[in-house]
Every structure is written in structure tokens, then in C-alpha cells.
Scaffold this motif. Structure first.
Motif, short mmCIF file in Angstrom:
data_model
loop_
_atom_site.label_atom_id
_atom_site.label_comp_id
_atom_site.label_asym_id
_atom_site.label_seq_id
_atom_site.Cartn_x
_atom_site.Cartn_y
_atom_site.Cartn_z
N ALA A 49 0.80 -1.23 0.00
CA ALA A 49 0.00 0.00 0.00
C ALA A 49 0.83 1.27 0.00
N ASN A 50 2.17 1.16 -0.19
CA ASN A 50 2.95 2.40 -0.31
C ASN A 50 3.09 2.81 -1.77
N GLY A 51 2.39 2.10 -2.65
CA GLY A 51 2.33 2.47 -4.06
C GLY A 51 0.87 2.52 -4.49
N LYS A 52 0.56 3.40 -5.43
CA LYS A 52 -0.83 3.55 -5.87
C LYS A 52 -1.30 2.33 -6.66
N PRO A 53 -2.59 2.01 -6.55
CA PRO A 53 -3.14 0.96 -7.42
C PRO A 53 -3.19 1.46 -8.86
N GLY A 54 -3.13 0.53 -9.79
CA GLY A 54 -3.16 0.89 -11.20
C GLY A 54 -4.27 0.17 -11.93
N LEU A 55 -4.43 0.54 -13.19
CA LEU A 55 -5.46 -0.07 -14.03
C LEU A 55 -5.30 -1.59 -14.08
N HIS A 56 -4.03 -2.05 -14.02
CA HIS A 56 -3.77 -3.48 -14.15
C HIS A 56 -4.26 -4.28 -12.95
N HIS A 57 -4.56 -3.62 -11.82
CA HIS A 57 -5.06 -4.34 -10.66
C HIS A 57 -6.55 -4.67 -10.77
#
Length: 611
Positions: A49-57
Motif C-alpha cells: 500500500a505504499n504504491g498507488k493501485p493501477g489499471l492493471h489491478h
């Protein structure tokens, strides 16, 4: 009859439906309504959770919810516990950026306590973004009691697992050639390496190793072995040449020299119509000694069989010359062969991947920057046959994207190779969707399984709970929990944090002698953390034993295809090592979303699209 007005757009329709679900607390009501239904256990793979979620998730989360929602509609009681992966290099690299430092020297100058404090502060930077994405796409997860890998209870369960594995004889300390990231200053496991290959342009070097007479003088006929490598920087560490016992070798005329190479590759390397002067069996060449190509590194007093030709089955006639240059300090096959044939191990490279300052020609240079200088040095010595460039697949760090090097290091390993057949058997029990993933990609990965390099020379992670005696390093105690550690150490402070640096100061008396035991300084591979979640999410076996048994194994898991060499593997390996069999009955695997350059989207690449 009156109908409701049409919404302004599909977006407004979806937002209105989400508002209704939120007001009704619909997710909670479905859990209550199906509480007494037949259980359907789902394991959530923990994101960082220290990185943003992306479209690929979105793909895997949509598939997960599709299956779980279907089971809920059938009246099943579906486990949907959320989880967070909060340790390891992804968190450390982000902390380095925030602090404006880079690499281990900067971290240690700052201090481990302060660095880990920043790591802890950063692990949930984008927690709300992940939760909002889940709600927005209708992916129901129970965030009320998530498992968090940095929590003390979770760490304690991981410690218990490690002690159990040690008790089964499955953990050992070894000095082996392992994939190593010079920037991060740590070894990586084989499944981490598998996630970071890139096609790069490297030097392709054909170089000569002149034969020696038994007297040690140069061969009177001027013959030389022709070796090939795409890592010229390892040439100063050469201590052996390997040939295949079943290949035929020839002596051929080339540019005024008499060179020896595999017959099957002679025309490919030297050109059509090459003049063959003599033929040899492998046995005729085995044991012959040769002159060191560049003798830049001092030779050890006890050199054993170094700088001789040995027989090895890993040699191929598919590429190169059929003669493999071996530097035992910098290659897995090389290391194993070096041990078998008593070849010296020359390691003139420091932990930053730089040649030691006192090495002639290349001292102080990063190894990959030294290739051209070493090629020129071979030319000056008359030992260069040819050099060019070639594009090949080369391993890079899966998080910082630095090129890896294979380097002999002291590490802790899990002996997963001893359980290969058990893992293959358990894999056949899993229902894979699509089936070929389990049979081909995952099955072949298990077939080629190597021992798991568990330890990481880093800071923010689950500390390895192994205490080693200062007097006799063969005396090792594995600790399986905080209560046990407190008893051994004579007590722990209230609210003790088991992370570094606090754990590093805890010593215990050696039970085998009068020595003092200190914890081995490494932390555990972050993939071991996530693979331990079936047990650690319940703080098993310290509590919730009944809940654990009710939720093991999972009926269903789902992730992208790269997790066949990540989470899927760590789940199966840990559970099999514990004698529990497969931890999941069915696995659904989705593909990747690619960017405009055909590369998979990921946080580490910076090419993810904000959904």
C-alpha cells in the motif's frame, strides 16, 4: 405506470448504486445472511500500500469478486479477509526516496532505527486509494481486521514457521553463488529473479586460454582453448574451463593460431571451410592446464586444480564454443563445479559490485563498466580472438531495476529441492484456470526448483530468528516466538518491537558452550512473509487454532500470471515444507495489461495508469 428517470450517465448509475450499497451496509448484511452457510474460503493476495493501485489491478480484483459473489449468491459463507504486504524492498526504496538517500551506506549513516521508522510511516501511504478502488469497482473485502505483515503477531507466526522448518532439517546456512543486487546490497531468491529479466545489449567475447605443458611452459605447438562469455568482467576470476564429456572437440587453424573448440560449433564460430588439424575426445583434454587469460587477481597459495579443464554435463553445443569459462565466485553452475573439482574462488568485487581498488586495469569500476577495458587487456596479451555485442535476456532487480550479478555469499536457505516431488504431487491436486498454467508454467517452475535463498541483507523486514554463537558458529538456536525469546534472553521490554535494530541487541547464552549468541543480521525474503499468510493471518499457532483449521486450505485464489513464480510458489512451498499439503484447491490466473511499448504495467516501472 411511471418509471424512474434515466440517470444522466452510466457513471451516475454506478455511483448511485454504490451509495445505496453503502447506506444499506450491504456487504456486512451478506456476511451475516450467509454466516451459517457452507464455508467458501478465499485468500486475498496482499498488495503493497505504499504504491498507488493501477489499471492493471482491476482485472484480478474483478475476477476475484466474480467468483466470491457467485458463491455468496449460492448461500456460501465466503471468507474475504483483506491483507497488506508491508515489508521489503518496495517499502525501503520508497523510504530512501523520501529521505533523499540511496543505498546501504546512506541508510546506515542515518541509522536503522530512523530508517525503519520512515518505512513504517510510509507503508499505508495509499491505503485509502486501494480501499476506494475496491469499493468503486464493487470488489468486496473485509477491511475491519486485515492481516498486516509488519504486525508483531504476524511476525511471531512467521518465526514459528521458520523454527518448525529448522526442526525438520529444512533450513541451512551456505556459502553459494546467488543472484545479488549491488544497489540494494542483498541477495535475491530465484522467484524474485524470474520477475526481472530484460533484453539488453552486452559484450560477446571469444578469448584464448593458451595450453601449458606439464612443466608449466607454454605448449610448444602454440595451442589454445577458445572460450566464450557474455560477462567479460568475470574473466579475471576465471579458474577453470568446462567441456562436455560426450562432445567431440577439434583443433582448428584460426588467424594464425591453433584453437580448440567443440566440433559441432567450429564452422559457426570460425566460418565455413575452417581447417581442422586434429580431433580430440573430451577425455583427452580433461585435466590439461592452461595459462590464465588475464592474471589481474592474485592467485591463492592453495590453488587446487585451478586453471585446468574439467568435465561437466551443463556444457552445451547450442551456443558459444562448447568450452565454458568458469568463475566459481560469480555463477551458480560455476560455483558447484568449482567445489566439485577444487577450483579456487577469486572474488575481487565488493558488495557495491565494484572491483577492489588494488586490482590493476579495472580497480574501483562497477563490473558492468569494466568490460571494454578487460577486452582491451586481453587484446594486449594476445588472448583476444574476437568481440562483438549481442542482445540477450539478463536478470535485473525486480524493484530497483539494477542489473544483478551472481556472486558467492553467505546466506540462509530453505532446502526446497528435497521436496520437489511432494510439491509436484500437490500441484497436480490444484484446479488451475487455465489448466496449462499449472501443467506448464507452474509445473515446469517446480521441476527446475532450486533451494530458496531466504535471507536478505536489509533492514525493514521480518528478522531471521536464528541466534548464532560467537564462539562456535555451528551452534545455532532458532526461536519460534516472543515468549520463548524472553525466556532465553532473561526478559524483553514491555511492548517490544521485534524489528531491527531493537532485535539486534538481544543476546542469549549458548546452550552448547559458554559463548554468547547473537542474532544473524538478515531479514526474511518478503515473499516468505506473504506465503505465510494462511497461518500468520490468524496468529497461528498462538491463538485462533480453530479458525485456522476452518480456513485451511483455501477453496480459491486468483492473481496475475507472474505470481506463478511469486505468491503461488511461496504459498505452496511453505505449506508443503510444513507437511500440510497444498494451501489452495483452485487458482485462477489472469494475464497482464501492457503499455504502449508492450511492457507489463507495474508500479516499479512507473507505467501504470491511474484507474
Amino acid at each position: 405506470m411511471r418509471y424512474p428517470e434515466l440517470p444522466e450517465s452510466l457513471l451516475r448509475l454506478e455511483e448511485g448504486l454504490l451509495d445505496t450499497w453503502r447506506e444499506e451496509d450491504l456487504f456486512r448484511k451478506t456476511l451475516e445472511a450467509t454466516a451459517h452457510g457452507k464455508p467458501f474460503v478465499f485468500y486475498e493476495g496482499p498488495p503493497t500500500a505504499n504504491g498507488k493501485p493501477g489499471l492493471h489491478h482491476i482485472i484480478s480484483r474483478t475476477l476475484k469478486d466474480l467468483v466470491c459473489r457467485h458463491q455468496t449468491m449460492k448461500g456460501r459463507s465466503v471468507t474475504r479477509i483483506a491483507g497488506w504486504d508491508t515489508h521489503g524492498l518496495p517499502v525501503e526504496i520508497e523510504a530512501e526516496r523520501k529521505l533523499g538517500i540511496s543505498g546501504k551506506p546512506g541508510i546506515e549513516e542515518l541509522g536503522i532505527e530512523r530508517f525503519n521508522e520512515v518505512c513504517r510511516e510510509s507503508v499505508f501511504t495509499y491505503k485509502e486509494d486501494w480501499e476506494k478502488l475496491s469499493e468503486r469497482i464493487g470488489y468486496w473485502l473485509d477491511y475491519s481486521r486485515p492481516y498486516v505483515t509488519y504486525h508483531t503477531e504476524y511476525i511471531e507466526s512467521v518465526w514459528w514457521i521458520l523454527k518448525e522448518l529448522a526442526g525438520r532439517g529444512l533450513l541451512y546456512r551456505g556459502f553459494k553463488s546467488v543472484p545479488y543486487c549491488p544497489r540494494c546490497g542483498t541477495a535475491l531468491s530465484s522467484h524474485e529473479v524470474a520477475q526481472g529479466y530484460k533484453d539488453i545489449e552486452d559484450a560477446s567475447l571469444f578469448f584464448l586460454c593458451p595450453l601449458l605443458e606439464e612443466s608449466g611452459e607454454l605448449d610448444v605447438e602454440g595451442r589454445a582453448f577458445l572460450a566464450w562469455t557474455t560477462t567479460p568482467w568475470t574473466a579475471p576470476s576465471n579458474t577453470g574451463l568446462a567441456i562436455h564429456p560426450d562432445l567431440r572437440y577439434v583443433e582448428a587453424a584460426a588467424s594464425g593460431r591453433r584453437v580448440i573448440l567443440a566440433e559441432a560449433l567450429a564452422e559457426k564460430v570460425l566460418g565455413d571451410g575452417v581447417e581442422i588439424l586434429r580431433r580430440y575426445s573430451a577425455d583427452e583434454l580433461a585435466g590439461r592446464r592452461y595459462l590464465r587469460p588475464p592474471d589481474l587477481v592474485p592467485a591463492p597459495e592453495e590453488a587446487g586444480n585451478s586453471w585446468s579443464v574439467v568435465l561437466e554435463d551443463f556444457v552445451s553445443a547450442e551456443e558459444g564454443t562448447g568450452i565454458v569459462h568458469m568463475a566459481p565466485a560469480f555463477g551458480s553452475d560455476d560455483y558447484t563445479a568449482g567445489q566439485r573439482h577444487q577450483l579456487a574462488m577469486l572474488r575481487p568485487v565488493d558488495d557495491r559490485g565494484r572491483f577492489l581498488e588494488d586490482i590493476p586495469v579495472v580497480g574501483g569500476l562497477f563490473v558492468k563498466d569494466a568490460d571494454s577495458l578487460l577486452i582491451e587487456e586481453l587484446r594486449k596479451r594476445g588472448n583476444l580472438h574476437s568481440s562483438a555485442t549481442t542482445v540477450h535476456s539478463y536478470p535485473h532487480c525486480w524493484r530497483c531495476e539494477s542489473p544483478l550479478i551472481y556472486m558467492a555469499r553467505d546466506s540462509w536457505f530453505a532446502a526446497t529441492t528435497t521436496l520437489k516431488e511432494e510439491m509436484l504431487r500437490e500441484n497436480r491436486k490444484i484446479r488451475w484456470l487455465p489448466p496449462e498454467v499449472g501443467e506448464k508454467r507452474f509445473g515446469e517452475w517446480l521441476e527446475n526448483n532450486v533451494d530458496w535463498a531466504l535471507s536478505r541483507d536489509r533492514y525493514w523486514g521480518t528478522p531471521l530468528p536464528a541466534w548464532v554463537c560467537e564462539e562456535e558458529e555451528g551452534h545455532v538456536v532458532w526461536v519460534g516466538g516472543l515468549e520463548e525469546l524472553g525466556e532465553l534472553a532473561g526478559g524483553l521490554p514491555d511492548g517490544f518491537d521485534p524489528h531491527r535494530p531493537f532485535i539486534d541487541g538481544i543476546t542469549i547464552p549458548c546452550p552448547s558452550c559458554d559463548g554468547t549468541m547473537r542474532r544473524t543480521p538478515g531479514v526474511v525474503d518478503v515473499w516468505f512473509d506473504s506465503g505465510a499468510m494462511p497461518f500468520a493471518q490468524w496468529h497461528y499457532p498462538f491463538e485462533n487454532s480453530e479458525e485456522f483449521e476452518k480456513h485451511f486450505p483455501a477453496d480459491f485464489i486468483c492473481q496475475a500470471i507472474d505470481q506463478t513464480r511469486g505468491w503461488f510458489y511461496s504459498l505452496l512451498a511453505i505449506s508443503t515444507m510444513l507437511g500440510r499439503g497444498t494451501p489452495f484447491r483452485a487458482a485462477m490466473v489472469n494475464g497482464h495489461i501492457l503499455d504502449e511499448a508492450g511492457q507489463k504495467m507495474s508500479k516499479s516501472r512507473g507505467n501504470a495508469v491511474d484507474p
